[in-house]
Design an enzyme around this catalytic site. Structure first.
Site, PDB file in Angstrom:
ATOM      1  N   LYS A   1       0.807  -1.226   0.000  1.00  0.00           N
ATOM      2  CA  LYS A   1       0.000   0.000   0.000  1.00  0.00           C
ATOM      3  C   LYS A   1       0.842   1.280   0.000  1.00  0.00           C
ATOM      4  O   LYS A   1       0.438   2.290  -0.585  1.00  0.00           O
ATOM      5  CB  LYS A   1      -0.943   0.005   1.208  1.00  0.00           C
TER       6      LYS A   1
ATOM      7  N   ASP B   1     -10.096   3.469   1.761  1.00  0.00           N
ATOM      8  CA  ASP B   1     -10.282   2.820   3.066  1.00  0.00           C
ATOM      9  C   ASP B   1     -10.931   3.759   4.094  1.00  0.00           C
ATOM     10  O   ASP B   1     -11.887   3.382   4.778  1.00  0.00           O
ATOM     11  CB  ASP B   1      -8.934   2.343   3.634  1.00  0.00           C
TER      12      ASP B   1
END
Ligand code: NAD
Length: 306
Positions: free
Chosen positions: A85, A121
């Site tokens: 990520k 997210d």
């Protein structure tokens, strides 16, 4: 699973891979545990999009090669999961503000050959908090446990959504302090405090509206040592980003204390829905990703019991 029709059977546009089928996917290592293929393929099928979403296991030292490959293959978009990520950020052509603030990318859109990194997210968590806990974030007082990648995305989303205050609680105080410091200049109106566990008494947990676990504690049944939910008031809500197992020790404690609580499945679904919208320009059918997950879990349970 996609099947070609047998000779003589009618052609079903939704279930046939053709030369026009657009490819999406997820990169991670390992990636076998990911539920994104289940959710995304169900949504593609429901929306009759001629697309396919596949998992790609990419070892950490192969990330740059994999990103070049995805670019060369003109993959239309992909999700990014642990451990890539953060390390993918310098390999992309552009970062959306959501990714810059979160310091991480979980969704990449291929826009005419340019790879644009986004992060869904944090906003996924805010959507889930509203839906699963009826939790309005503006003006609220939050305790955020953890200071890793998920906590950074959550803190960014909380600040954007207008929280009044956040206490970042972490086993290493310096890491919590570094995280809080990286948001202080942009959001001077948000009161940001830090603590190790147990939370210092002067930080008044009794005034907190929402406690969020953004650590991996609970995945293997661990309790968060030094965190007593008895210090929260009866109106406080508890959210655990962990969703496997569905009932973590934190959620079990919250229930014992009579507090409203939810696990991270809603966040998983909402981040996937936001990624789908970035790729396809439309939201997936309402509830289709959630339903696909429920069916998947039910099938797993049946298989496990055989
Ligand atoms: P990370 O490795 O970046 O951060 C882990 C955090 O946990 C750190 O703050 C670390 O200090 C803390 N931690 C780990 N072991 C600990 C211990 N023994 N005692 C105290 N603290 C400890 O991971 P991440 O990407 O931030 O993910 C954290 C969790 O959030 C994971 O369980 C992940 O599955 C979950 N998550 C869920 C979603 C969702 O959609 N529901 C999305 C992202 C992350």
């Amino acid at each position: 699973m996609l099947f070609l029709p047998l000779p003589g059977e009618p052609m079903n546009d939704k279930s046939v891979i053709t030369g026009k089928t657009r490819i999406y996917g997820i990169i991670g290592y390992p990636v076998t545990h990911s539920l994104s293929p289940v959710m995304q393929n169900a949504a593609l099928q429901a929306a009759a999009v001629d697309g396919l979403y596949v998992p790609f296991a990419v070892e950490p030292d192969q990330l740059a090669t994999a990103v070049s490959g995805l670019r060369a293959l003109q993959v239309c978009g992909f999700n990014v999961t642990i451990p890539h990520k953060t390390s993918i950020m310098p390999l992309l052509d552009e970062l959306a503000p959501s990714a810059v603030q979160a310091g991480a990318v979980n969704t990449v859109v291929n826009q005419g050959g340019r790879l644009i990194g986004h992060n869904t997210d944090g906003d996924g968590m805010i959507i889930s908090l509203a839906k699963d806990l009826e939790c309005g974030i503006a003006g609220s007082k939050v305790v955020l446990v953890g200071a890793g990648g998920a906590a950074r995305g959550a803190l960014a989303a909380f600040c954007r959504a207008g929280v009044a205050s956040v206490i970042v609680v972490n086993r290493t105080l310096q890491i919590a302090d570094d995280l809080a410091n990286s948001f202080r200049a942009c959001y001077p109106q948000v009161k940001l405090q830090v603590s190790t566990l147990p939370v210092q008494a002067e930080l008044a947990l009794s005034e907190v509206d929402l406690l969020v676990n953004a650590t991996s504690l609970g995945m293997a049944g661990e309790k968060i040592e030094g965190l007593s939910l008895a210090l929260l008031s009866g109106h406080a809500k508890v959210y655990d980003m962990v969703y496997n197992p569905t009932l973590t020790p934190l959620l079990s404690d919250a229930k014992k204390c009579g507090l409203k609580a939810a696990n991270g499945i809603g966040m998983l679904v909402a981040q996937g829905e936001l990624a789908f919208k970035l790729w396809h320009g439309m939201s997936p059918d309402e509830g289709v990703m959630q339903e696909a997950l429920s069916c998947f879990y039910a099938t797993q349970q049946r298989l496990d019991s055989l």
